[in-house]
Write an enzyme that holds these catalytic residues in place. Structure first.
Site, PDB file in Angstrom:
ATOM      1  N   TYR A   1      -9.256   5.543   7.896  1.00 29.21           N
ATOM      2  CA  TYR A   1      -9.471   5.786   9.322  1.00 29.21           C
ATOM      3  C   TYR A   1     -10.430   6.973   9.395  1.00 29.21           C
ATOM      4  CZ  TYR A   1      -5.056   3.205  10.266  1.00 29.21           C
ATOM      5  OH  TYR A   1      -4.050   2.268  10.349  1.00 29.21           O
TER       6      TYR A   1
ATOM      7  N   HIS B   1       0.846  -1.198   0.000  1.00 31.68           N
ATOM      8  CA  HIS B   1       0.000   0.000   0.000  1.00 31.68           C
ATOM      9  C   HIS B   1       0.880   1.246   0.000  1.00 31.68           C
ATOM     10  CE1 HIS B   1      -4.210  -1.493   1.385  1.00 31.68           C
ATOM     11  NE2 HIS B   1      -3.650  -2.332   0.557  1.00 31.68           N
TER      12      HIS B   1
ATOM     13  N   TYR C   1       3.964   6.506  10.119  1.00 29.35           N
ATOM     14  CA  TYR C   1       3.150   5.363   9.689  1.00 29.35           C
ATOM     15  C   TYR C   1       4.020   4.311   8.998  1.00 29.35           C
ATOM     16  CZ  TYR C   1      -1.150   2.964   8.352  1.00 29.35           C
ATOM     17  OH  TYR C   1      -2.172   2.037   8.234  1.00 29.35           O
TER      18      TYR C   1
ATOM     19  N   LYS D   1       0.866  -0.250  15.147  1.00 34.01           N
ATOM     20  CA  LYS D   1       2.287  -0.302  15.524  1.00 34.01           C
ATOM     21  C   LYS D   1       2.669  -1.506  16.389  1.00 34.01           C
ATOM     22  CE  LYS D   1       3.704   3.047  13.234  1.00 34.01           C
ATOM     23  NZ  LYS D   1       4.242   2.571  11.964  1.00 34.01           N
TER      24      LYS D   1
ATOM     25  N   PRO E   1      -4.421   0.230  18.819  1.00 32.21           N
ATOM     26  CA  PRO E   1      -4.219  -0.269  17.453  1.00 32.21           C
ATOM     27  C   PRO E   1      -4.224   0.804  16.362  1.00 32.21           C
ATOM     28  CG  PRO E   1      -6.419  -0.810  18.248  1.00 32.21           C
ATOM     29  CD  PRO E   1      -5.678  -0.250  19.412  1.00 32.21           C
TER      30      PRO E   1
END
Ligand code: APR
Ligand code: PHB
Length: 393
Positions: free
Chosen positions: A204, A76, A387, A300, A296
């Site tokens: 998200y 991704h 990220y 990580k 979550p």
């Protein structure tokens, strides 16, 4: 009668941390015994997150367990944040030059088990009453019972890879161990469903009714979450209720692409930030969830565990080559990275959830934060950098 065993490193816990550590040490010619209070089928059945940083992929490549990951994993290059239905893409590739790999933790665990079994790793499953002794004596021991028989393992070192509820961390005296904790006032209800993902990348979403996350396991299997109350039980959430809530929180534009169906897994997880310091006490070294937990948001948990294990494997390897500097540095070095993971997971959790106690001011702060992200490339890059994962050292 006590059965006695001997090894170089006794690893407590056969989750991803313990399995990867035993693999990396085996590759370096170091002998380990791995024990767990559950069995392989149980451990493989645990559903966890599914986003791997490049550093994690590299560690799995180094361990020799990345074949299926490269065949079946989904690279991704970005993900989306949404606020009241407005979507903002974080272009990981453009902002950092890196991407992430979507591949379930369950699959990582299976791949590791397959290789450890193939190579004849010594495992002891379903063990009870694990105790650690002699941590400062130079002759550490791990004792446990298995099918009523007492077993004692003498070793050079003990790796505490037994997760948040394990015994290893508790073997560190209370006047040495310092813990930091934050418990969030909500949980995540997650489902697995055999339907194509609503979007080709993760979303998200922060909505007035609460957080939602659209994730996936493959092109035909989706992993979706909604923020729920801590008092909620799985039985409170029929599939119909889940789909209605999830669609509302994603917003009508995104929900137009949503394919619903019967869920085949449904569970609730609480959210917690937790760190234990130090990560070494005499012959005991902690790694993964035994030493730290992240919420979550940002996925990580596994990545932080793998970063610990890489450092620890290198440190043990250097030790058996005659150099102890890495073992001495392990706790401080691991914790420096752990706190960065904690900061990011906390920040993203604060930005994306509805906090029941928070008033109108806090909501405006979230709104302003999101507007800043949308307007500032630097702000987006900061999220992207974290990220995809900060460097190991
Ligand atoms: N004795 C022996 N084994 C134990 C004990 C004990 N007293 N307590 C716990 N264990 C085992 C558990 O059964 C489990 O298999 O230790 C293992 C710990 O595994 P995880 O909890 O998966 O922790 P870790 O391997 O550090 O994984 C880190 O995976 O757990 C997720 O969210 C976590 O993503 C993170 C990553
Ligand atoms: C998941 O796919 O389960 C997942 C993905 C990203 C997260 C958390 C969980 O941040």
């Amino acid at each position: 009668m006590t059965r006695t065993l001997k090894t170089q490193v006794c690893i407590i816990g056969a989750g991803p941390s313990g399995l990867l550590l035993s693999q990396l040490l085996a590759n370096a010619g170091i002998d380990t015994i791995v024990l767990d209070r559950k069995d392989r089928a149980y451990i493989e059945g645990r559903i966890r997150a599914g986003v791997l940083e490049q550093g994690t992929v590299t560690a799995l490549e180094e361990a020799g367990v990345a074949g299926r990951l490269h065949r079946e994993g989904l690279p991704h290059d970005g993900f989306e944040l949404a606020f009241d239905g407005q979507r903002h893409r974080i272009d990981l590739k453009r902002l950092t030059g890196k991407s992430v790999m979507v591949y379930g933790q369950t699959e990582v665990t299976k791949d590791l088990f397959d290789k450890r079994f193939e190579e004849g790793q010594a495992f002891h499953f379903d063990v009870e009453d694990v105790t650690l002794d002699g941590l400062k004596s130079g002759v550490p021991q791990v004792r446990f019972t298995k099918d009523g028989e007492a077993v004692e393992v003498t070793c050079d070192y003990i790796a505490g890879c037994d997760g948040y509820h394990g015994v290893s961390r508790r073997a560190i005296p209370a006047d040495v161990l310092k813990t930091y904790e934050r418990v969030y006032p909500f949980g995540w209800l997650g489902i697995l469903v055999d339907q194509p993902p609503v979007n080709h990348e993760l979303i998200y979403a922060n909505h007035a009714r609460g957080f939602a996350l659209a994730s996936m396991r493959s092109a035909t299997r989706s992993r979706y979450y909604v923020q729920c109350d801590l008092t909620d039980r799985v039985e409170d959430w029929s599939d119909a209720r889940f789909w209605e809530e999830f669609a509302t929180r994603l917003g009508p534009e995104t929900a137009a692409d949503l394919k619903t169906g019967p869920s085949f897994e449904k569970s609730i997880a609480p959210l917690r930030s937790f760190v234990a310091e130090p990560m070494r006490y005499g012959a005991l070294f902690l790694a993964g969830d035994a030493a730290h937990i992240v919420p979550p948001t940002g996925a990580k948990g596994l990545n932080a565990a793998v970063a610990d294990v890489r450092l620890l494997a290198r440190a043990f390897t250097a030790h058996y080559e005659g150099n102890d500097a890495r073992l001495e540095a392990y706790s401080a070095q691991a914790l420096a990275r752990v706190w960065q993971c904690e900061r990011f997971s906390w920040q993203l959790s604060m930005l994306m959830h509805q906090f029941p106690e928070d008033g109108a001011f806090a909501k405006q702060m979230q709104r302003a934060d999101f507007a800043y992200l949308v307007s500032s490339e630097s702000a987006s890059r900061s999220i992207a950098e974290n990220y995809v994962g900060l460097p190991l050292e």
